[in-house]
Design a protein around this motif. Structure first.
Motif, mmCIF file in Angstrom:
data_model
loop_
_atom_site.group_PDB
_atom_site.id
_atom_site.type_symbol
_atom_site.label_atom_id
_atom_site.label_comp_id
_atom_site.label_asym_id
_atom_site.label_seq_id
_atom_site.Cartn_x
_atom_site.Cartn_y
_atom_site.Cartn_z
ATOM 1 N N LEU A 43 49.353 51.954 38.514
ATOM 2 C CA LEU A 43 49.738 53.083 39.435
ATOM 3 C C LEU A 43 48.967 54.164 39.145
ATOM 4 O O LEU A 43 48.635 54.497 38.126
ATOM 5 C CB LEU A 43 51.297 53.426 39.010
ATOM 6 N N HIS A 44 48.981 55.093 40.226
ATOM 7 C CA HIS A 44 47.877 56.194 40.208
ATOM 8 C C HIS A 44 48.699 57.598 40.621
ATOM 9 O O HIS A 44 49.592 57.432 41.770
ATOM 10 C CB HIS A 44 46.865 56.230 40.770
ATOM 11 N N HIS A 45 48.665 58.760 40.282
ATOM 12 C CA HIS A 45 49.557 59.667 40.413
ATOM 13 C C HIS A 45 48.654 61.098 40.838
ATOM 14 O O HIS A 45 47.876 61.424 40.334
ATOM 15 C CB HIS A 45 50.598 60.072 39.494
ATOM 16 N N ALA A 46 49.232 61.994 41.645
ATOM 17 C CA ALA A 46 48.806 63.192 41.999
ATOM 18 C C ALA A 46 50.011 64.043 42.231
ATOM 19 O O ALA A 46 50.759 63.786 43.310
ATOM 20 C CB ALA A 46 47.810 63.296 42.851
ATOM 21 N N PRO A 47 50.229 65.285 41.942
ATOM 22 C CA PRO A 47 51.152 66.336 42.321
ATOM 23 C C PRO A 47 50.758 66.782 43.598
ATOM 24 O O PRO A 47 49.502 67.035 44.017
ATOM 25 C CB PRO A 47 51.049 67.375 41.353
ATOM 26 N N LEU A 48 51.730 67.136 44.573
ATOM 27 C CA LEU A 48 51.586 67.615 45.842
ATOM 28 C C LEU A 48 52.272 68.901 46.138
ATOM 29 O O LEU A 48 51.512 69.888 46.700
ATOM 30 C CB LEU A 48 52.312 66.513 46.917
ATOM 31 N N GLU A 106 50.316 69.655 37.504
ATOM 32 C CA GLU A 106 49.696 68.673 36.515
ATOM 33 C C GLU A 106 50.186 68.301 35.103
ATOM 34 O O GLU A 106 50.618 67.446 34.656
ATOM 35 C CB GLU A 106 48.048 69.009 36.638
ATOM 36 N N GLU A 107 50.926 69.490 34.353
ATOM 37 C CA GLU A 107 51.164 69.343 33.300
ATOM 38 C C GLU A 107 52.572 68.755 33.170
ATOM 39 O O GLU A 107 52.809 67.829 32.427
ATOM 40 C CB GLU A 107 51.280 70.929 32.387
ATOM 41 N N LEU A 108 53.481 69.197 34.314
ATOM 42 C CA LEU A 108 54.613 68.663 34.202
ATOM 43 C C LEU A 108 54.524 67.124 34.563
ATOM 44 O O LEU A 108 55.320 66.184 33.909
ATOM 45 C CB LEU A 108 55.448 69.105 35.296
ATOM 46 N N LEU A 109 53.650 66.659 35.510
ATOM 47 C CA LEU A 109 53.507 65.347 35.821
ATOM 48 C C LEU A 109 52.868 64.606 34.515
ATOM 49 O O LEU A 109 53.395 63.326 34.225
ATOM 50 C CB LEU A 109 52.719 65.284 37.033
ATOM 51 N N ARG A 110 52.136 65.237 33.938
ATOM 52 C CA ARG A 110 51.517 64.463 32.702
ATOM 53 C C ARG A 110 52.596 64.118 31.822
ATOM 54 O O ARG A 110 52.512 63.225 31.103
ATOM 55 C CB ARG A 110 50.215 65.236 32.295
ATOM 56 N N ASP A 111 53.452 65.233 31.434
ATOM 57 C CA ASP A 111 54.378 65.085 30.389
ATOM 58 C C ASP A 111 55.382 63.756 30.790
ATOM 59 O O ASP A 111 55.936 63.150 29.883
ATOM 60 C CB ASP A 111 55.200 66.182 30.123
ATOM 61 N N HIS A 112 55.691 63.792 32.159
ATOM 62 C CA HIS A 112 56.646 62.955 32.612
ATOM 63 C C HIS A 112 55.944 61.562 32.455
ATOM 64 O O HIS A 112 56.691 60.609 32.126
ATOM 65 C CB HIS A 112 56.967 63.146 34.124
ATOM 66 N N LEU A 113 54.869 61.346 32.785
ATOM 67 C CA LEU A 113 54.331 60.077 32.654
ATOM 68 C C LEU A 113 53.739 59.556 31.496
ATOM 69 O O LEU A 113 53.432 58.475 31.069
ATOM 70 C CB LEU A 113 53.083 60.067 33.624
ATOM 71 N N ARG A 114 53.754 60.470 30.454
ATOM 72 C CA ARG A 114 53.296 60.255 29.158
ATOM 73 C C ARG A 114 53.971 59.183 28.214
ATOM 74 O O ARG A 114 53.513 58.507 27.633
ATOM 75 C CB ARG A 114 53.405 61.285 27.934
ATOM 76 N N SER A 115 55.390 58.885 28.719
ATOM 77 C CA SER A 115 56.147 58.241 27.762
ATOM 78 C C SER A 115 56.181 56.814 28.635
ATOM 79 O O SER A 115 56.932 55.986 28.251
ATOM 80 C CB SER A 115 57.764 58.676 28.040
#
Length: 499
Positions: A464-469, A185-194
């Motif tokens: 868009l909505h996101h969730a790590p798998l 979740e941290e990796l995905l959040r950092d990627h989407l933050r920009s």
């Protein structure tokens, strides 16, 4: 959504709980579409409060990423046109929730990543991306009532998804000494933050008064003769990563856009295609398509010079995307072309278009159609591959559309930190003859003295909505060597033991 709507009146900030019909009043599509939006948003927010940002039911947990299919199970292909030599993975059937949105997969799916073999040890974070698309009677003929002998009625909203792969700089999250789910979740959040989007302002501006008696009063800022719902949509997106850390030049095209005065709702189903199967990438070609109709009247028809977009299921649904950390997925739009000739007897439409995959786009199983855009008649504005380009020097300046309607893209301070725009990002601008103006929020002007100016607003969609798998590691050849599941699950309330 590209329907034939009067406007979109839903505003989450107003916190309405419903729409109430009054007797003897005019009925508008906007009111009932707002009721749908209020109800859907309330339901999804409640589910998100109960489930969390994402998770699946323990008894029907779906969207597992697997390197191999279980014995006796078959899987349909998500991207059948990709190279079969590329690396594939499988997604399990079942249910998953993202931001309260329910995604149900009735069968296993085979996902072709487009990643070529020979990347032994490469690590990715597989994550789910969810959004809603608009479905018309061309894309799903079953929603049309055939007893009406042609006309369509309501359209539909459909939840669609895809699995994206975020390439990681190292084997991150697969070791035992980290909380894998939190790390994902941290990796995905950092990627989407920009992914903060560039914003837009719109207004109707009175230019030189006209002496033409057929024109509206000179005081009218919007000078169109009909109420319209303008749709401005990004065709080719932009992100700061596109310039490799360098500042773009003033005359360098940042992104391109297209616009429609009817919310992009004017479409023409393609019945057949005549043209080359393959052409050189970027080469301009002339193709002929037979359409099911040429529009019910001149306003909703086609004329030579019109700009049209080749649209099909692959454009509106999308496929798997692979990108680097910090690199935004800009998505793809359909190919734009200019109508050069129309045969009313045969319904053949000749289009000059740049692209090498038009023949594949026009396959009937993909429900292909032409969508008309209305910026083609603007001789004062240059076109780039059929769309209108925006350069760095144009940010912060008013760009005319037609009949007094103007738009302005936000210019970041000191030209730093260009924000992201993705293909498909759009804004809706209702224009009304009764007021001679557009319906757009305003704010106090810095000039003071009670003056107001158009506010900048982020895109109205696509949301868009996101969730790590899962964390995925590639092995030798065409295989995935390791998959670490990071999905969350919850038990049904009836199965939770009493406390």
């Amino acid at each position: 959504m590209e329907g034939d709507f009067t406007r979109s009146s839903d505003d989450p900030d107003r916190s309405y709980s419903g729409v109430l019909m009054q007797q003897g009043r005019v009925q508008l599509d906007a009111d009932w579409n707002e009721q749908w939006a209020i109800h859907t948003r309330a339901l999804r927010l409640a589910l998100k409060d109960i489930i969390g940002q994402h998770g699946g039911p323990a008894g029907d947990l779906g969207f597992q990423i697997a390197a191999e299919l279980p014995d006796g199970v078959e899987a349909s292909r998500v991207n059948p046109n990709t190279d079969k030599a590329d690396i594939d993975f499988f997604v399990s059937q079942g249910t998953y929730y993202v931001d309260g949105i329910r995604i149900a997969l009735p069968e296993w799916r085979r996902v072709e990543t487009g990643i070529s073999p020979g990347q032994n040890g490469a690590s990715f974070l597989a994550y789910l991306e969810v959004w809603e698309r608009h479905v018309n009677a061309v894309e799903d003929p079953a929603i049309r009532e055939i007893a009406l002998l042609g006309p369509d009625t309501a359209t539909r909203a459909e939840v669609v998804w895809r699995v994206n792969l975020l390439r990681l700089e190292r084997d991150d999250g697969t070791s035992d000494d980290v909380n894998r789910s939190e790390r994902a979740e941290e990796l995905l959040r950092d990627h989407l933050r920009s992914r903060r989007s560039l914003r837009l302002a719109a207004r109707a501006f009175a230019e030189d008064a006209s002496s033409d008696p057929c024109k509206l009063a000179p005081g009218a800022r919007y000078r169109g003769h009909e109420n319209q719902l303008y749709r401005l949509e990004i065709h080719r997106g932009v992100s700061q990563a596109a310039f490799a850390g360098e500042e773009p030049l003033d005359d360098q095209t940042l992104f391109t856009f297209k616009w429609s005065r009817d919310n992009g709702s004017v479409v023409f189903p393609i019945e057949s295609y005549s043209g080359p199967d393959r052409v050189e990438e970027g080469k301009e070609i002339s193709v002929t398509v037979k359409v099911a109709h040429l529009g019910r009247d001149a306003r909703f028809g086609l004329t030579p010079g019109d700009i049209v977009e080749f649209v099909h299921d692959g454009v509106t649904r999308g496929g798997v995307a692979v990108h680097e950390q910090g690199q935004d997925d800009l998505r793809q739009a359909g190919a734009l072309g200019r109508v050069t000739a129309i045969d009313p007897e045969t319904r053949d439409v000749t289009v000059t278009v740049i692209g090498s995959k038009i023949a594949k786009i026009c396959v009937r199983s993909l429900h292909p159609y032409l969508r008309r855009w209305d910026h083609g008649a603007s001789g004062a504005q240059a076109h780039e591959a059929g769309a209108l380009p925006v350069t760095l020097s144009q940010l912060g300046t008013w760009i005319p559309l037609e009949d007094g309607v103007q738009v302005r893209f936000e210019r970041p301070e000191n030209d730093k930190g260009l924000r992201v725009l993705r293909a498909g990002d759009f804004w809706l601008i209702p224009a009304r003859t009764a007021t001679g103006d557009v319906l757009w929020p305003t704010e106090a002007s810095p000039s003071g003295q009670g003056a107001r100016e158009a506010s900048f607003r982020p895109p109205h969609g696509v949301v868009l909505h996101h969730a790590p798998l899962a964390f995925v590691t590639l092995g030798a050849g065409q295989r995935i060597s390791n998959v670490v599941d990071v999905r969350k699950r919850f038990a049904a309330l009836a199965q939770v033991p009493p406390t």
